[in-house]
Design an enzyme around this catalytic site. Sequence first.
Site, PDB file in Angstrom:
ATOM      1  N   GLY A 101      43.252  33.250  34.103  1.00 25.31           N
ATOM      2  CA  GLY A 101      42.970  33.817  32.778  1.00 25.31           C
ATOM      3  C   GLY A 101      42.075  35.025  32.895  1.00 25.31           C
ATOM      4  CB  SER A 102      41.835  38.151  32.072  1.00 22.98           C
ATOM      5  OG  SER A 102      42.850  38.340  31.098  1.00 22.98           O
ATOM      6  CB  SER A 124      35.172  35.771  28.374  1.00 24.70           C
ATOM      7  OG  SER A 124      34.420  36.627  29.193  1.00 24.70           O
ATOM      8  NE  ARG A 125      42.811  35.601  25.478  1.00 25.29           N
ATOM      9  CZ  ARG A 125      43.937  35.686  24.774  1.00 25.29           C
ATOM     10  NH1 ARG A 125      44.748  34.651  24.728  1.00 25.29           N
ATOM     11  NH2 ARG A 125      44.255  36.785  24.134  1.00 25.29           N
ATOM     12  NE  ARG A 142      41.763  42.737  34.365  1.00 28.62           N
ATOM     13  CZ  ARG A 142      40.539  42.888  33.903  1.00 28.62           C
ATOM     14  NH1 ARG A 142      40.052  44.101  33.748  1.00 28.62           N
ATOM     15  NH2 ARG A 142      39.783  41.843  33.596  1.00 28.62           N
TER      16      ARG A 142
END
Length: 426
Positions: free
Chosen positions: A156-157, A159-160, A280
């Site tokens: 995930g990304s 801060s989820r 990224r």
Amino acid sequence: MARRALILVEGHPRANGLLFVQAAQRLGLHPITLSADPAQYDYIAAERLEAIRVDTDDLDVLIRECSRLRDTYEIAGITSATESFYATVGKLCRHFDLPGPNPASIERCCDKFIQRQLLAEAGVPIPAFRLAADATDVGGSAAEIGLPVIVKPAVGSGSRGVRLCRDVDELAEHTIYLFSGKHVWRSPPRILIEEFAQGPQYNLEVMANEVIGIAAADYGPPHFVCRGHIYPASLTDEECKRIADVSLSCLRALGLGWGPANIELRWTKRGPVVIEVNPRLAGSPVPQLVQLAYGVDLITEHIKLVIGDEWNLRKRRSHTAAARYLIPDWDGTLDWIDGGSAAISGVAEVKFYVEPKTPIIRNGDYRDLIGYVVASSPNLAQTEAILQHAVDLIDWSITPFPTVGEQGQHLAPRVAAPAQVAPGKR
């Protein structure tokens, strides 16, 4: 001669989607967005951009679409502003013999547990960690590491699903949330439990094997939603060298020698400890901050790399650039938001993500941000003063949602909401 096109696999409604398009156009490229739902990106219609509806989760479909586009365009390069599609980009680049990231390295890096394993094997300083597949594993792992711990999805990304759990009650609450179906999983549920590395946080922007900038970053627990960035961070030359050395060792361990990376770490009692490596570019407004502080246009230089052109990461400026993110304190309906002015000397950008009558529902992640202010000047004190002045001019009003009584009836809010103001005015 066929027109040169840059293929963008998906865009981004908040981060760098529009910036990628604009940079491509400045380089004389024709941007084409491939998306499962192009309508989710407002800038595509606003700028009358070419977009094609396609299943971006299906590599074979993407290959067929890019092959079809080659009948009309010269495909100069393929990239994405979205982390979840970056491994797919690497596979497309390899299929069409274009410059691009190693997809296997990207996939390993995007799995936070595998990333942790590779960094640990390479001797990179990281927090203690465990992997859990169910609630029992979570409790046992937290006990082994010792509270407080960070609990987050392994994939995930933004801060989820991330939370600092300071005691057993918070641990149980967040575990139930993650396994209850309320959190949207991109892969089979696996949870990473980590030691809480305490100390100031720094974020690095890296391109290939060159550290471009180090920012002081403000992430507020328990969910670690970012509240601000300052470029450059106030560090000694020796501290910068130690942070850069650790960061470059991460890239070697993860096989990320091509393209951009965003690295997050904290300076603890044992020095720099790596929190996360993101394969990224960081999202907006970080590229704007880097350009204001150093004169390096990360997105343009990234696209040059993607299309095989010569790039230039030479720093042309030495300023201080800072951003403050606007975060509401409660859920409700946004009545109004105003006061933002980029006309103040030194204010580079004021951005609101929301409009009046928008429902505000905090998720404890990047989606909580309703806007930001960016300022720049030759020194830190001046930049902070400009930024604070600009933030002080912004305010908004949010009417809390009606509460629901035991019988299901809607009740008026217990406390009337005053105009809620930006963080700098509290």
